[in-house]
Design an enzyme around this catalytic site. Structure first.
Site, mmCIF file in Angstrom:
data_model
loop_
_atom_site.group_PDB
_atom_site.id
_atom_site.type_symbol
_atom_site.label_atom_id
_atom_site.label_comp_id
_atom_site.label_asym_id
_atom_site.label_seq_id
_atom_site.Cartn_x
_atom_site.Cartn_y
_atom_site.Cartn_z
ATOM 1 N N LEU B 12 0.513 5.352 -18.375
ATOM 2 C CA LEU B 12 0.637 6.257 -17.229
ATOM 3 C C LEU B 12 0.139 5.612 -15.938
ATOM 4 O O LEU B 12 -0.068 6.290 -14.946
ATOM 5 C CB LEU B 12 -0.139 7.548 -17.495
ATOM 6 N N MET B 14 -2.369 3.742 -13.209
ATOM 7 C CA MET B 14 -3.784 3.888 -12.841
ATOM 8 C C MET B 14 -4.095 5.359 -12.655
ATOM 9 O O MET B 14 -4.144 5.856 -11.541
ATOM 10 C CB MET B 14 -4.037 3.082 -11.561
ATOM 11 N N HIS B 15 -4.295 6.073 -13.752
ATOM 12 C CA HIS B 15 -4.590 7.486 -13.658
ATOM 13 C C HIS B 15 -6.086 7.733 -13.652
ATOM 14 O O HIS B 15 -6.881 6.825 -13.726
ATOM 15 C CB HIS B 15 -3.885 8.260 -14.780
ATOM 16 N N MET B 16 -6.429 9.008 -13.537
ATOM 17 C CA MET B 16 -7.823 9.440 -13.408
ATOM 18 C C MET B 16 -8.754 8.687 -14.354
ATOM 19 O O MET B 16 -9.717 8.092 -13.920
ATOM 20 C CB MET B 16 -7.890 10.943 -13.689
#
Lengths: 569, 87
Positions: B12, B14-16
């Site tokens: 996904l 660079m997510h949270m």
């Protein structure tokens, strides 16, 4: 009636309580004692972090760890040098804490809210939530107490923030309506976790209603009724009873074996698209994975996935399923997909062309990487290999030969794998149905892919509206193919499953039971429903229905008979 | 100043979660750590800035470390990113 987004299933009826955010306006002052202002802001942040962590702990206990993480993320946000650091810098230039907080939060809100990625846009509401919480602390404003609303309350607010949600007493809240938020927003996730019916993104709802109004929240359809007429109200009371009864009925099937009314054991598996979905399959009580599509590894990639990358993905799914079967379908794409690093040429008829096992067997170096990754993953649970688009016996033989070579290699290298790893056919072409008896001698199992089997048998493109009426698994031609395939599998003593949409269809299930299907692979959310339907039928009832239906000449008659005989769930 | 080009492998992007782990780790170094992506610089010690970069799966970033412990920071951070940032 108002229309919104159905975000959490169920029907809620109750009295409205609007949650109106308190006035958080402030006058921006010029600060002279900068150190004192910084100390005031530091104290507010510390209070915020403490409150938020305490709330997260409550949520973790009452709702779940995943939901608590949202709040922990909020506390972490104020640790970020780009957030608090920037705010402190602004205070140093003489601005008050409220102004610094607002300016920096609004800047980030602006950036995140315009991103075209739903998950990133979600960050915008996190930032807004953090800003409001901190402003309340700085201004000494007390929150609306959601925790104390009476039983049968329908909450109406602009946006349901995680900090609000953490106060909700599940038993007292009958429904939720908001003006913003989509199906993947925090509000939706939290409402679903709390099992409270919710309709989100109802435009202007806060100003259209009054406290104490009667409201119906239909979280199945996304409809909202305010002060409904008596006939509508009674209709929805019945719908609510119905929904709750069905839900309770389905809950009874959690953790149970899949048994027919005679007590014969069948299996409900799940169809998944990524290793993460395996968790969902487990949560939804799937007894295995009947179809793990491996395409995600290839589609969302810039290069051919390496053996390690593939191995990790398969291993994750296999390990997540804790010893239950995971049927991994090898690469099933062709010229209809544009994958820059693969040499698919434009074709006149990509669905009749160079795709799936045909492509893979022409690129055996590439295919062996995938097969090797699956065989290696078999050491960590129960993995099976499924070959898509089989039309000849030679295809299965060649794949089995490749698997045998890989096993020799792995043995020589001392790498662990399951010696008995099975290789099966995805039965989805007219040819495979016609030679099912021959394929059954080669394959370790069959899995019927009804979506493509319907398309290839009826020679119909479901996307073409002019001929889509022919696309039905209830067409006598398709039903006969399904029956032939199951019969051939049974006679050869191999298990037969189905991983197309038909496996979860309440009308189709009794026919499949009669034909002798062993394993029904469905979308995880349909596991309990399929298990419930199977429990309603005896073999004798299913056989009687199948005998009648298989003698019918048209799809229309077939469907009418199946609908008339369908059992209430 | 030292730097390295790295391809992001997380499904996904660079997510949270990966962003916060990376920022937390970057913050343990004395050096300034910068992610260069799409012609812009992002402070790697800030989750918020990392997320605003909209780094997707398959994107190539340049990781730049500048300071007393730059060699160590670059080696350890690039290994962490290449390993999939805990995912």
């Amino acid at each position: 009636m108002y229309k919104g987004i159905a975000a959490s299933r169920g029907i809620g009826i109750g009295k409205i309580c609007r949650i109106i955010e308190p006035d958080l306006s402030f006058e921006a002052k010029v600060i002279t004692d900068i150190e004192a202002e910084k100390a005031r802001f530091s104290k507010a942040i510390a209070d915020f972090v403490e409150e938020t962590n305490a709330m997260a702990e409550e949520v973790r206990k009452n709702i779940g760890p995943k939901e608590a993480e949202i709040l922990l993320g909020h506390a972490a946000m104020m640790d970020d040098p780009a957030m608090s650091g920037e705010m402190f810098s602004m205070i140093e230039t003489g601005q008050c804490a409220e102004a610094a907080l607002t300016a920096v939060s609004d800047m980030f809100y602006g950036i995140f809210s315009t991103m075209d990625d739903e998950m990133m846009r979600q960050r915008a509401s996190d930032i807004a939530d953090v800003k409001v919480s901190l402003l309340k602390i700085l201004l000494g404003v007390k929150d609306v107490n959601i925790g104390s609303v009476p039983e049968g309350t329908v909450l109406v607010c602009k946006d349901l923030t995680p900090s609000m949600t953490s106060q909700i007493v599940k038993e007292n809240v009958a429904g939720i309506m908001t003006e913003v938020g989509g199906p993947t927003s925090h509000s939706a996730i939290l409402a679903r976790a709390l099992e409270i019916p919710a309709v989100l993104s109802v435009p202007g709802i806060v100003d259209s209603v009054n406290d104490g109004d009667t409201a119906i929240v239909d979280g199945n359809a996304g409809d909202v009724f305010i002060n409904p007429e008596l006939d509508v109200l009674s209709e929805y009371i019945i719908k609510r009873e119905d929904f709750n009864k069905k839900k309770a009925e389905l809950q009874k099937f959690i953790g149970k074996e899949t048994l027919t009314a005679d007590g014969d054991k069948l299996e409900i598996y799940c169809n998944i698209g990524t290793p993460k979905d395996a968790k969902k399959a487990m949560e939804c009580d799937g007894e295995g994975v009947g179809l793990f599509r491996s395409e995600f590894l290839f589609m969302d990639n810039t290069h051919l996935p390496t053996e390690e990358e593939q191995f990790e993905a398969y291993k994750e799914a296999v390990e997540t399923m804790e010893g239950r079967t995971v049927i991994i379908r090898t690469l099933d794409i062709g010229g209809d997909k544009d994958i820059p690093y693969m040499d698919f040429e434009k074709e006149e008829n990509p669905f009749l062309g160079f795709r799936a096992v045909r492509y893979c067997l022409a690129h055996q170096d590439m295919y062996k990487v995938q097969l090797r990754a699956i065989v290696r993953a078999s050491a960590y649970g129960k993995a099976k290999i499924m070959v898509p688009l089989v039309t000849t016996v030679e295809e299965v033989r060649t794949v089995k030969k490749l698997v045998a070579e890989i096993k020799d290699e792995l043995r020589a290298e001392g790498i662990a794998f399951d010696e008995d790893i099975e290789v099966g056919c995805m039965m989805e072409t007219a040819a495979s149905a016609a030679i099912a008896d021959l394929l059954a001698k080669e394959a370790d199992f069959f899995s019927i892919g009804t979506n493509d089997l319907t398309g290839y048998t009826m020679a119909v493109d479901r996307g073409n509206a002019k001929v889509a009426y022919l696309y039905s698994a209830f067409q006598p031609a398709v039903l006969r193919s399904i029956r032939t395939i199951i019969k051939a599998g049974k006679e050869a003593g191999i298990p037969v499953g189905m991983c197309g949409e038909a496996a979860a269809d309440p009308l189709m299930i009794p026919l499949l039971m009669s034909f002798g299907l062993d394993e029904y692979s469905v979308n995880p959310v349909l596991v309990l429903r399929a298990r419930c339907i199977i429990s309603k039928w005896t073999k004798a009832e299913a056989d009687a229905l199948a005998e009648k239906v298989m003698a019918m000449a048209t799809e229309e008659e077939v469907k009418a008979e199946l609908e008339a005989s369908a059992k209430e769930i | 100043m030292v730097s390295k080009n790295i391809t992001i492998k997380n499904e996904l992007g660079m997510h949270m979660r990966p962003a916060s782990l990376l920022a937390k780790m970057a913050a343990t170094y004395e050096s300034n750590v910068t992610v260069k992506f799409n012609g812009k610089d992002f402070n790697c010690k800030s989750v918020m800035l990392l997320m605003t970069a909209l780094i997707k799966c398959g994107s190539e970033i340049e990781l730049v470390c500048d300071g007393a412990d730059e060699e160590k920071a670059l080696a350890e951070l690039s290994e962490f990113i290449e390993s999939g940032m805990g995912e």
